[in-house]
Structures are given as structure tokens and as C-alpha cells.
Design an enzyme around this catalytic site. Structure first.
Site, PDB file in Angstrom:
ATOM      1  N   MET A  30      -0.594 -35.916  16.751  1.00  0.00           N
ATOM      2  CA  MET A  30      -0.537 -35.165  18.011  1.00  0.00           C
ATOM      3  C   MET A  30      -1.053 -33.735  17.802  1.00  0.00           C
ATOM      4  O   MET A  30      -0.830 -32.858  18.634  1.00  0.00           O
ATOM      5  CB  MET A  30       0.897 -35.136  18.552  1.00  0.00           C
ATOM      6  N   HIS A  37       0.036 -33.312   7.950  1.00  0.00           N
ATOM      7  CA  HIS A  37      -1.102 -34.054   8.514  1.00  0.00           C
ATOM      8  C   HIS A  37      -2.246 -34.126   7.501  1.00  0.00           C
ATOM      9  O   HIS A  37      -2.868 -35.174   7.308  1.00  0.00           O
ATOM     10  CB  HIS A  37      -1.636 -33.342   9.760  1.00  0.00           C
ATOM     11  N   GLY A 151       3.576 -40.509   7.977  1.00  0.00           N
ATOM     12  CA  GLY A 151       4.426 -39.692   7.103  1.00  0.00           C
ATOM     13  C   GLY A 151       5.863 -40.192   7.089  1.00  0.00           C
ATOM     14  O   GLY A 151       6.391 -40.606   8.122  1.00  0.00           O
ATOM     15  N   LYS A 153       8.286 -38.330   6.884  1.00  0.00           N
ATOM     16  CA  LYS A 153       9.028 -37.378   7.709  1.00  0.00           C
ATOM     17  C   LYS A 153       9.579 -38.060   8.962  1.00  0.00           C
ATOM     18  O   LYS A 153      10.697 -37.814   9.386  1.00  0.00           O
ATOM     19  CB  LYS A 153       8.093 -36.222   8.051  1.00  0.00           C
ATOM     20  N   SER A 190       4.961 -29.639  13.460  1.00  0.00           N
ATOM     21  CA  SER A 190       4.300 -28.813  14.478  1.00  0.00           C
ATOM     22  C   SER A 190       5.352 -28.033  15.259  1.00  0.00           C
ATOM     23  O   SER A 190       5.110 -26.917  15.714  1.00  0.00           O
ATOM     24  CB  SER A 190       3.503 -29.695  15.436  1.00  0.00           C
TER      25      SER A 190
HETATM   26  P1  AMP Z   1       2.640 -35.826  14.606  1.00  0.00           P
HETATM   27  O1  AMP Z   1       1.394 -35.053  14.861  1.00  0.00           O
HETATM   28  O2  AMP Z   1       3.864 -34.974  14.497  1.00  0.00           O
HETATM   29  O3  AMP Z   1       2.806 -36.996  15.539  1.00  0.00           O
HETATM   30  O4  AMP Z   1       2.480 -36.458  13.157  1.00  0.00           O
HETATM   31  C1  AMP Z   1       1.355 -37.239  12.812  1.00  0.00           C
HETATM   32  C2  AMP Z   1       1.610 -37.898  11.484  1.00  0.00           C
HETATM   33  O5  AMP Z   1       1.862 -36.910  10.500  1.00  0.00           O
HETATM   34  C3  AMP Z   1       2.847 -38.818  11.502  1.00  0.00           C
HETATM   35  O6  AMP Z   1       2.581 -39.975  10.736  1.00  0.00           O
HETATM   36  C4  AMP Z   1       3.894 -37.959  10.863  1.00  0.00           C
HETATM   37  O7  AMP Z   1       4.912 -38.709  10.223  1.00  0.00           O
HETATM   38  C5  AMP Z   1       3.060 -37.204   9.835  1.00  0.00           C
HETATM   39  N1  AMP Z   1       3.766 -35.983   9.435  1.00  0.00           N
HETATM   40  C6  AMP Z   1       4.291 -35.029  10.235  1.00  0.00           C
HETATM   41  N2  AMP Z   1       4.917 -34.087   9.504  1.00  0.00           N
HETATM   42  C7  AMP Z   1       4.797 -34.466   8.204  1.00  0.00           C
HETATM   43  C8  AMP Z   1       5.223 -33.915   6.954  1.00  0.00           C
HETATM   44  N3  AMP Z   1       5.912 -32.784   6.884  1.00  0.00           N
HETATM   45  N4  AMP Z   1       4.909 -34.585   5.829  1.00  0.00           N
HETATM   46  C9  AMP Z   1       4.209 -35.742   5.869  1.00  0.00           C
HETATM   47  N5  AMP Z   1       3.767 -36.310   7.004  1.00  0.00           N
HETATM   48  C10 AMP Z   1       4.056 -35.681   8.161  1.00  0.00           C
END
Ligand code: AMP
Length: 294
Positions: A30, A37, A151, A153, A190
Site C-alpha cells: 500500500m 517493503h 512480511g 510483520k 507506514s
Molecule cells: P503494507 O504496505 O503495509 O500493506 O505492506 C506491504 C507488505 O510489506 C506486506 O507484506 C507487509 O507484511 C510487509 N511489511 C510491512 N512492514 C514490514 C516490516 N516492518 N518488515 C517486513 N515486512 C513488512
């Protein structure tokens, strides 16, 4: 790096690639990139011939009272960072392209995985995961990746997506990579952009409490009630009232009372200021025999 703004354009961009025997790695996001990321992009770059990253703030995974409009966005910076990681295609579809007029189909994983933790009806609710699985299924169909990267996370999200991919025979390998943290332990997110310096300091209690649980498990504590109570107390001491602290089987998310050598997810969600933060560790609990044997 090519920035592609519609599904039609993406199909065109990938048509030639599909005729070659090239592997496609895919990172759905996102946006508002941080090292979490970028770590996924780096791994995709290492593993695959072509790397596609999607940037789409998916409205259907936000509840009516959640932060869809406020969600941080900076597409130009994201494009620069992705290009530096050697990403080939940044796919940034519009909401109308993803959800055209009359959109009526959803992908839903069973409530045992999507109605607990974040999906508990008292919290974000299962419709959050219905939004996630629907968009990820669509993106898998658009990109048709060989490998998709997520991730740890968002541990529950990863479990749900792995199950969806398996149950619906998506021909994709789902890889889940470790949580990337700031040097002081805060899991990158984020949403950390919402924290002022005092809130950020308080937010450190999440990772501190989870590390303490990890240590206690490694030292032989087997009762998950004890681990959960210790995490909760550490959070309360920092003035944080957690939405939940729970210990569940890391693969099927069923409740676990005693560590028994299988991976157990200890997960927390808590609001700190405007930010709803989540974090987790996976513990197994050492065999007490091993501890006494030294
Ligand atoms: P998002 O943009 O928050 O939807 O995250 C996109 C991808 O990045 C998802 O697979 C999350 O799990 C991964 N992600 C977000 N934060 C982290 C982090 N701190 N460490 C590893 N992966 C992450």
C-alpha cells in the site's frame, strides 16, 4: 523501471515476458515505502528475473472508521525507492480500475483464520481480511507471479494468504520474510508516520514486551498465559491499553495454552496516539530437557 497505471497496460507490459521463460516475483504493497517493503523487493530481485511491485491503498480492507483518507502516500518517493531496488514494474492501478462499477465478487477465507486476532468482530472484523484476500487474488491474476513476497510483520495476513493460495490453486509460491525493525526495535510500518516523538517512545513498549516474552520462552516458560500477562503488563506500564495480546498456533491460529515445540505466534495490537500498531514474535519454547542438558 516502468510505472504502469492500469490492468490493461500491465497485461501489455507482461505479455512479452510471459513468452520467455522468465520468473516473475511480486510484492503487493500500500506504498509509503520503508525498509520492510524494500527488504521484500530485494529478495524478489535476488530470486526472480522480473520484479513487479503493486502500490494500491485498497479501500475494501479499511473499516468505515479507519484511516483510509489519512493513510500516508508519496508516490514519487516510492517510485524512486523502488527503482533503486531494481524493480522492473511499479503497478499503481486506480480504485475504478480495481473495483469497476458493479463489482460483486469476493474471496473469503474461513473464519477460523479471519475471525480471530485482527479479524475478531470486536476489532477490525473479518471483512478486513475479505478485502485483503479479494485484492490479493485479483493482483495474483493480473500479475501471475511465480513467487509473491509478504512480511511476517502482518503474520495473520500471511497465514490467510498462504491458505487462500493453496485452497484456490494459485500457481504461486508465497514467501514470508522477517519483520524489519528500526535499530531501537520498533517494527517498521507506514503508520509509524502518525507517531509524534513521545508516542514513538511509548510505542517501543510493543517490541520490548515481545522480546521479553521471547526471552522467557527461551528460558523455559511454557505457559502462554504467563507470556501474555507479562506482555500486557509491560504495555500497561508504558501507558498502553492493548486491543489484544494473544498466543496462537503460528500455522492455523488456534489458541495454544502451553508451548510444545511447535511455532507459536505471540501477537499484539494497540493504539498509540492516532496509530493502530501491530507486532508479533514467533516462539517455540525450548525443550526443558535441552535446557538442563545445557
Ligand atoms: P503494507 O504496505 O503495509 O500493506 O505492506 C506491504 C507488505 O510489506 C506486506 O507484506 C507487509 O507484511 C510487509 N511489511 C510491512 N512492514 C514490514 C516490516 N516492518 N518488515 C517486513 N515486512 C513488512
Amino acid at each position: 523501471m516502468k510505472v504502469v497505471r492500469s490492468t490493461a497496460e500491465l497485461r501489455e507490459a507482461l505479455a512479452g515476458i510471459r513468452r520467455l521463460d522468465a520468473t516473475i516475483g511480486f510484492v503487493p504493497t500500500m506504498g509509503y515505502f520503508h525498509d520492510g517493503h524494500l527488504s521484500l523487493m530485494r529478495q524478489a530481485r535476488e530470486d526472480c528475473d522480473l520484479v513487479v511491485v503493486s502500490l494500491f491503498v485498497n479501500p475494501s480492507q479499511f473499516g468505515p472508521t479507519e484511516d483510509l483518507d489519512a493513510y500516508p502516500r508519496d508516490e514519487d518517493r516510492d517510485a524512486e525507492l523502488a527503482a533503486l531496488e531494481g524493480v522492473d514494474i511499479l503497478f499503481t492501478p486506480s480504485t475504478d480500475d480495481m473495483y469497476p462499477q458493479g463489482f460483486a465478487t469476493h474471496v473469503e477465507v474461513d473464519g477460523a483464520l479471519t475471525g480471530v486476532l485482527d479479524g475478531d468482530p470486536e476489532r477490525r472484523g473479518p471483512s478486513h481480511f475479505r478485502g485483503v484476500t479479494t485484492i490479493v487474488a485479483k493482483l495474483f491474476n493480473c500479475v501471475q507471479p511465480d513467487v509473491a513476497y509478504f512480511g511476517r510483520k502482518d503474520a495473520q495476513q500471511a497465514v490467510v494468504i498462504e491458505r487462500m493460495a493453496r485452497d484456490l490453486d494459485f500457481p504461486v509460491e508465497v514467501r514470508v520474510l522477517p519483520t524489519i525493525r528500526d535499530p531501537d526495535g520498533l517494527a517498521m510500518s507506514s503508520r509509524n508516520a502518525y507517531l509524534d516523538p513521545n508516542e514513538r517512545e511509548r510505542a517501543l513498549a510493543l517490541s520490548r514486551a515481545l522480546s521479553a516474552a521471547e526471552r522467557a520462552a527461551a528460558e523455559g516458560e511454557r505457559s502462554t498465559d504467563v507470556l501474555v500477562a507479562a506482555v500486557t503488563e509491560e504495555l500497561r506500564n508504558a501507558g498502553i491499553d492493548p486491543e489484544y495480546v494473544e498466543a496462537r498456533d503460528a500455522e492455523d491460529l488456534s489458541p495454544v495454552a502451553e508451548l510444545n515445540g511447535r511455532p507459536v505466534l505471540v501477537a499484539v495490537a494497540a493504539r498509540v496516539g492516532r496509530a493502530r500498531l501491530i507486532d508479533n514474535v514467533v516462539v517455540t519454547g525450548s525443550d526443558p530437557a535441552e535446557l538442563t542438558e545445557g
